[in-house]
Scaffold this active site. Sequence first.
Site, short mmCIF file in Angstrom:
data_model
loop_
_atom_site.label_atom_id
_atom_site.label_comp_id
_atom_site.label_asym_id
_atom_site.label_seq_id
_atom_site.Cartn_x
_atom_site.Cartn_y
_atom_site.Cartn_z
N CYS A 1 -2.39 -0.55 7.13
CA CYS A 1 -1.54 0.64 7.19
C CYS A 1 -1.53 1.25 8.58
O CYS A 1 -0.49 1.71 9.07
CB CYS A 1 -1.99 1.66 6.16
SG CYS A 1 -1.83 1.06 4.46
N HIS B 1 0.85 -1.19 0.00
CA HIS B 1 0.00 0.00 0.00
C HIS B 1 0.89 1.24 0.00
O HIS B 1 2.02 1.21 0.51
CB HIS B 1 -0.89 0.01 1.23
CG HIS B 1 -1.94 -1.04 1.23
ND1 HIS B 1 -3.04 -0.99 2.05
CD2 HIS B 1 -2.07 -2.18 0.50
CE1 HIS B 1 -3.81 -2.04 1.83
NE2 HIS B 1 -3.23 -2.79 0.90
N GLU C 1 0.90 3.91 1.80
CA GLU C 1 1.34 4.33 3.13
C GLU C 1 2.49 3.44 3.63
O GLU C 1 3.47 3.94 4.17
CB GLU C 1 0.18 4.27 4.13
CG GLU C 1 -0.96 5.20 3.79
CD GLU C 1 -2.04 4.57 2.90
OE1 GLU C 1 -3.15 5.10 2.89
OE2 GLU C 1 -1.76 3.56 2.21
N CYS D 1 -5.98 2.18 5.91
CA CYS D 1 -6.73 0.97 6.24
C CYS D 1 -6.13 0.35 7.50
O CYS D 1 -5.14 0.83 8.04
CB CYS D 1 -6.68 -0.02 5.07
SG CYS D 1 -5.06 -0.77 4.82
#
Length: 159
Positions: free
Chosen positions: A89, A56, A58, A86
């Site tokens: 993360c 992801h 992040e 999310c």
Amino acid sequence: MSQRALDESFVRRCLALAAEALASGETPVGAVVVRDGRVIGEAGERTRARHDPSAHAEVEAIRAACREERSTDLTGCTLYTTVEPCVLCAYVIRRCGVSRVVYGAPAGEAGGVTSRYAILMDGALRGWPPPPEVVAGVMEGECRELLQRRAGRAGGAID
């Protein structure tokens, strides 16, 4: 420059990273880690390119920041992202002690702030760094619009 203007400038960089991710077939999410006004890590979503569901934006930006700092301690840093982090993360953000999180659009059911799994905000996790300050909705319209472009291409799926 006001804090709001500074936040918007870094979210604009996240939007550029998200647009690059979208152009390469990824979910349009971009993230930047900043310490003392300087970008120390940034990334767009890379899950498809890396065949890695944990890539992801992040997490990738945090990985870059940790390499730059030669430490997994990001206390004092701000993470900017186009979308609410999310749960995955949020776990990474909490474990490395990011002090502030600024995001654009909410993530819904998997959000680390607004869902029932609000790990980013949970102050009861013993042995973890404290929850970060969270600023939501910065340039939300622009962030949401990029996500909707992806959703239109993928039949509504945002991952």
